[in-house]
Design an enzyme around this catalytic site. Structure first.
Site, PDB file in Angstrom:
ATOM      1  N   TYR A 120      28.161 -23.490  12.838  1.00 31.85           N
ATOM      2  CA  TYR A 120      26.648 -23.132  12.488  1.00 31.85           C
ATOM      3  C   TYR A 120      26.405 -23.618  11.212  1.00 31.85           C
ATOM      4  O   TYR A 120      25.434 -24.001  10.639  1.00 31.85           O
ATOM      5  CB  TYR A 120      26.284 -21.573  12.809  1.00 31.85           C
ATOM      6  CG  TYR A 120      24.981 -21.181  12.296  1.00 31.85           C
ATOM      7  CD1 TYR A 120      23.835 -21.711  13.068  1.00 31.85           C
ATOM      8  CD2 TYR A 120      24.680 -20.439  11.290  1.00 31.85           C
ATOM      9  CE1 TYR A 120      22.498 -21.306  12.836  1.00 31.85           C
ATOM     10  CE2 TYR A 120      23.647 -19.864  10.958  1.00 31.85           C
ATOM     11  CZ  TYR A 120      22.253 -20.418  11.635  1.00 31.85           C
ATOM     12  OH  TYR A 120      21.180 -19.886  11.296  1.00 31.85           O
ATOM     13  N   LYS A 153      23.515 -26.072   9.226  1.00 33.46           N
ATOM     14  CA  LYS A 153      22.568 -25.644   8.591  1.00 33.46           C
ATOM     15  C   LYS A 153      22.690 -26.345   6.989  1.00 33.46           C
ATOM     16  O   LYS A 153      21.707 -26.435   6.362  1.00 33.46           O
ATOM     17  CB  LYS A 153      22.520 -24.099   8.080  1.00 33.46           C
ATOM     18  CG  LYS A 153      22.299 -23.128   9.435  1.00 33.46           C
ATOM     19  CD  LYS A 153      20.669 -23.296   9.996  1.00 33.46           C
ATOM     20  CE  LYS A 153      20.331 -24.470  10.690  1.00 33.46           C
ATOM     21  NZ  LYS A 153      18.932 -24.399  11.236  1.00 33.46           N
TER      22      LYS A 153
END
Length: 323
Positions: free
Chosen positions: A198, A202
Site C-alpha cells: 500500500y 501511495k
C-alpha cells in the site's frame, strides 16, 4: 514532527461548498464516487453547477449515489453521470474514455480518487498485478494518459493552472515509505506485507503526479498529489477490526477528505509552478517533504535519482497494450 502532527490535527478547511464559486460549464471526472470522499466530492461539484462524471465499477451503486446527490442538492444546475470503470481491469479503461469523449470535448479536472488498502494477501487484478498497485497506480495512470489530449486541449482555452489532475496519496508516504520511496527494480515483485505494498502504491501516486507535471506543465495542466487526511471511510474495510476502533478518535468525516481534494483541484492559490506538489489536509502545500523523496522526484539531470520517471516508465510498460 510538526507537519506530521498538523496532518492529524489540521486547521479548518479554506475551500468548502460554502464558498466554492460556481463551476457551471466545467467538466469533472471523479473515480470512486459511489462512497466516501469521492461521493462527497461529486456532491460538492454537482451542487456548484459542475458537469460531474462519477466513475466506478457498479452501476447500481452509482445510481443510488447519484439519486442521493440529486435529492439532497435542491435546485442545482449541475448534472451527474455514471461512467463504468474498473481500475483493477485495464481492459475497461479505454471503453470508459471513449464513452466520456462521445459526450464531452473538455475536461477541467480529473480526480484520481479511487483506491484500495490492505486487501487479503495475494489479491491481484484482472491482469495479474498486485491489487493495490493496479488499482491505485496502473489504472489511474492509463486513465490519465488516455485523457491527456483532452486535458491539454481544455487548458488551451483556460486560465493558467485551471486544468488539473489530482492523484490521491496518503500520510503513510511521510511516515513509512522506505528511503527514496521505493525500489523500482523490485516493483513487479510485491512484498508479502500488504501495508508495504500500500505504501509503495501511495508513494507511486506522488511519483506519477510529479512525472506528469514535468511533461504537461508547459501545456498549462497542473498535476498534484494529495493526502486527503485520516478519515472514516470504507478504505479501512480490509484491516483488522481493532485497527479502525483504535484510531477512531483521530479520524474525520469523509467530507473533509473531499475538502482536501477540492482545494488541490480548484484552489486559485496553486499555479503551474506547483506541479508535482504534495497537498496535505485540508488543503495546504506540504511545507517540508522528506529530502530523500524530493531527490527521488528529480531527474538525474537535475541532481536527483530519477526514480519518479523510472516508476512512470514502468507503469507505461505495464499498460501500453491497453491503449
Amino acid at each position: 514532527m510538526g507537519v506530521t502532527f498538523s496532518q492529524f490535527f489540521p486547521p479548518s478547511p479554506s475551500l468548502t461548498e460554502a464558498n466554492l464559486p460556481s463551476q457551471k460549464g466545467k467538466v469533472f471526472i471523479v473515480t470512486g464516487g459511489t462512497s466516501g470522499v469521492g461521493f462527497e466530492l461529486c456532491r460538492i461539484l454537482y451542487l456548484a453547477g459542475g458537469r460531474v462524471y462519477l466513475a466506478g465499477r457498479s452501476e447500481e451503486n452509482a445510481r443510488h449515489a447519484m439519486e442521493q446527490i440529486e435529492e439532497g442538492s435542491g435546485s442545482s444546475t449541475g448534472t451527474i453521470h455514471f461512467l463504468h470503470l474498473a481500475l483493477d481491469d485495464l481492459s475497461t479503461i479505454r471503453p470508459a474514455v471513449d464513452t466520456f469523449l462521445a459526450s464531452e470535448s473538455r475536461l477541467d479536472v480529473l480526480f484520481n480518487n479511487a483506491g484500495v488498502s490492505n486487501p487479503p494477501a495475494g489479491s491481484v487484478s484482472t491482469q495479474g498485478h498486485e491489487l493495490q498497485m493496479a488499482t491505485n497506480c496502473l489504472g489511474p495512470y492509463l486513465l490519465t494518459q488516455l485523457l491527456l489530449p483532452t486535458l491539454v486541449k481544455t487548458a488551451e482555452g483556460s486560465r493558467s493552472a485551471a486544468v488539473r489532475v489530482v492523484w490521491t496519496s496518503s500520510i503513510v508516504v511521510d511516515l513509512s515509505a522506505p528511503k527514496d520511496g521505493m525500489n523500482v527494480t523490485d516493483i513487479g515483485q510485491p512484498s508479502k506485507d500488504q501495508q508495504a505494498n500500500y505504501t509503495s502504491s501511495k508513494t507511486g501516486n506522488w511519483f506519477l503526479a510529479s512525472d506528469l507535471a514535468s511533461r504537461v506543465g508547459q501545456h498549462g495542466v497542473l498535476s498534484v498529489t494529495a493526502n486527503p487526511g485520516n478519515l472514516k471511510t470504507a478504505l479501512t474495510r480490509h484491516m483488522p477490526m481493532i485497527v479502525p476502533i483504535l484510531v477512531s478518535p483521530l479520524l474525520y468525516g469523509a467530507v473533509y477528505g473531499a475538502y482536501t481534494e477540492l482545494w488541490a483541484g480548484l484552489s486559485p492559490d496553486l499555479s503551474i509552478k506547483d506541479g508535482g506538489t504534495y497537498i496535505i489536509p485540508w488543503g495546504r502545500v506540504h511545507p517540508s517533504p522528506r529530502p530523500d523523496l524530493i531527490t527521488a522526484l528529480a531527474s538525474s539531470e537535475d541532481g536527483g535519482t530519477g526514480l519518479a520517471k523510472a516508476f512512470a516508465d514502468w507503469c507505461e510498460k505495464q499498460t501500453a497494450g491497453f491503449r
